[in-house]
Design a protein around this motif. Structure first.
Motif, PDB file in Angstrom:
ATOM      1  N   ALA A  54       7.921 104.526  10.105  1.00  0.00           N
ATOM      2  CA  ALA A  54       7.273 105.753   9.614  1.00  0.00           C
ATOM      3  C   ALA A  54       7.642 106.986  10.436  1.00  0.00           C
ATOM      4  O   ALA A  54       7.347 108.106  10.024  1.00  0.00           O
ATOM      5  CB  ALA A  54       5.759 105.567   9.607  1.00  0.00           C
ATOM      6  N   ILE A  55       8.287 106.795  11.577  1.00  0.00           N
ATOM      7  CA  ILE A  55       8.699 107.943  12.397  1.00  0.00           C
ATOM      8  C   ILE A  55       9.825 108.659  11.661  1.00  0.00           C
ATOM      9  O   ILE A  55      10.814 108.039  11.269  1.00  0.00           O
ATOM     10  CB  ILE A  55       9.166 107.483  13.796  1.00  0.00           C
ATOM     11  CG1 ILE A  55       8.018 106.803  14.542  1.00  0.00           C
ATOM     12  CG2 ILE A  55       9.705 108.667  14.599  1.00  0.00           C
ATOM     13  CD1 ILE A  55       8.429 106.154  15.851  1.00  0.00           C
ATOM     14  N   PRO A  56       9.695 109.966  11.464  1.00  0.00           N
ATOM     15  CA  PRO A  56      10.733 110.699  10.726  1.00  0.00           C
ATOM     16  C   PRO A  56      12.111 110.584  11.396  1.00  0.00           C
ATOM     17  O   PRO A  56      12.223 110.548  12.626  1.00  0.00           O
ATOM     18  CB  PRO A  56      10.244 112.150  10.759  1.00  0.00           C
ATOM     19  CG  PRO A  56       8.786 112.064  11.041  1.00  0.00           C
ATOM     20  CD  PRO A  56       8.581 110.821  11.850  1.00  0.00           C
ATOM     21  N   GLY A  57      13.142 110.540  10.576  1.00  0.00           N
ATOM     22  CA  GLY A  57      14.506 110.420  11.072  1.00  0.00           C
ATOM     23  C   GLY A  57      14.897 111.527  12.024  1.00  0.00           C
ATOM     24  O   GLY A  57      15.626 111.302  12.992  1.00  0.00           O
ATOM     25  N   GLY A  58      14.414 112.735  11.772  1.00  0.00           N
ATOM     26  CA  GLY A  58      14.718 113.865  12.650  1.00  0.00           C
ATOM     27  C   GLY A  58      14.167 113.674  14.052  1.00  0.00           C
ATOM     28  O   GLY A  58      14.798 114.049  15.035  1.00  0.00           O
ATOM     29  N   VAL A  59      12.984 113.062  14.154  1.00  0.00           N
ATOM     30  CA  VAL A  59      12.387 112.807  15.469  1.00  0.00           C
ATOM     31  C   VAL A  59      13.220 111.767  16.214  1.00  0.00           C
ATOM     32  O   VAL A  59      13.566 111.945  17.383  1.00  0.00           O
ATOM     33  CB  VAL A  59      10.917 112.346  15.326  1.00  0.00           C
ATOM     34  CG1 VAL A  59      10.356 111.891  16.657  1.00  0.00           C
ATOM     35  CG2 VAL A  59      10.070 113.454  14.731  1.00  0.00           C
ATOM     36  N   LEU A  60      13.546 110.683  15.533  1.00  0.00           N
ATOM     37  CA  LEU A  60      14.380 109.654  16.165  1.00  0.00           C
ATOM     38  C   LEU A  60      15.759 110.204  16.518  1.00  0.00           C
ATOM     39  O   LEU A  60      16.308 109.886  17.570  1.00  0.00           O
ATOM     40  CB  LEU A  60      14.518 108.431  15.253  1.00  0.00           C
ATOM     41  CG  LEU A  60      13.253 107.604  15.059  1.00  0.00           C
ATOM     42  CD1 LEU A  60      13.502 106.481  14.072  1.00  0.00           C
ATOM     43  CD2 LEU A  60      12.765 107.054  16.384  1.00  0.00           C
ATOM     44  N   GLY A  61      16.309 111.051  15.656  1.00  0.00           N
ATOM     45  CA  GLY A  61      17.604 111.664  15.930  1.00  0.00           C
ATOM     46  C   GLY A  61      17.554 112.554  17.157  1.00  0.00           C
ATOM     47  O   GLY A  61      18.455 112.536  18.001  1.00  0.00           O
ATOM     48  N   GLY A  62      16.482 113.328  17.294  1.00  0.00           N
ATOM     49  CA  GLY A  62      16.317 114.189  18.464  1.00  0.00           C
ATOM     50  C   GLY A  62      16.182 113.388  19.743  1.00  0.00           C
ATOM     51  O   GLY A  62      16.775 113.723  20.768  1.00  0.00           O
TER      52      GLY A  62
END
Length: 160
Positions: A54-62
């Motif tokens: 559920a963690i947004p991809g942008g957060v994981l990408g950052g």
């Protein structure tokens, strides 16, 4: 090795652990054994997997950008602390090639079932490239001590 024996990905997390150590300043091996144990237990819990998913991809990408940046900078810090002379092309060229190959996740495909990429390929390029360049380099570039010789990069003369 165990992962690939049962169809898992052939990856390691060694470099990621170095980045986490730098960010948290926790260097205890016991803490990482505990973290590994919890990771295995959480991996068996579908609800935990759903939370992670559920963690947004942008957060994981950052997070990934910061983590891999720290890994690269820690490598550079090791070279600086070891006083590696990056002004010498024998040191600079293989290191530069290895960094870009690792960061860019460059892949070299040997067969349909075997390829090397990323950090593994970058490491091989640095090691082989350094020794190949050193073997064919002009004498004035080889008068400096080798890159892997206790981190000393001064000239081999009476002043060092």
């Amino acid at each position: 090795m165990l992962s690939t024996a049962v169809g898992g990905p052939p990856n390691t997390t060694y470099s990621e652990n170095i980045g986490v150590m730098a960010a948290t300043r926790v260097y205890s091996t016991a803490a990482y054994w505990a973290a590994a144990g919890f990771a295995l237990l959480f991996g068996l819990c579908p609800k935990f997997g759903a939370v992670v998913a559920a963690i947004p991809g942008g957060v994981l990408g950052g997070i990934t950008v910061i983590l891999y940046g720290m890994i690269g900078l820690l490598g550079a810090q090791i070279w600086l602390n070891a006083r590696v002379d990056l002004r010498n092309p024998l040191n600079l060229v293989p290191a530069a090639a290895g960094i870009i190959i690792g960061v860019g996740n460059v892949t070299m495909k040997f067969t349909d079932t075997f390829s090397l990429s990323g950090i593994a390929l970058g490491t091989i390029v640095v090691i082989v490239g350094y020794h190949a360049l050193r073997a064919f380099a002009p004498a004035h570039l080889r008068t400096r001590r080798p890159l892997l010789d206790e981190g000393v990069s001064s000239y081999d003369d009476a002043s060092s």
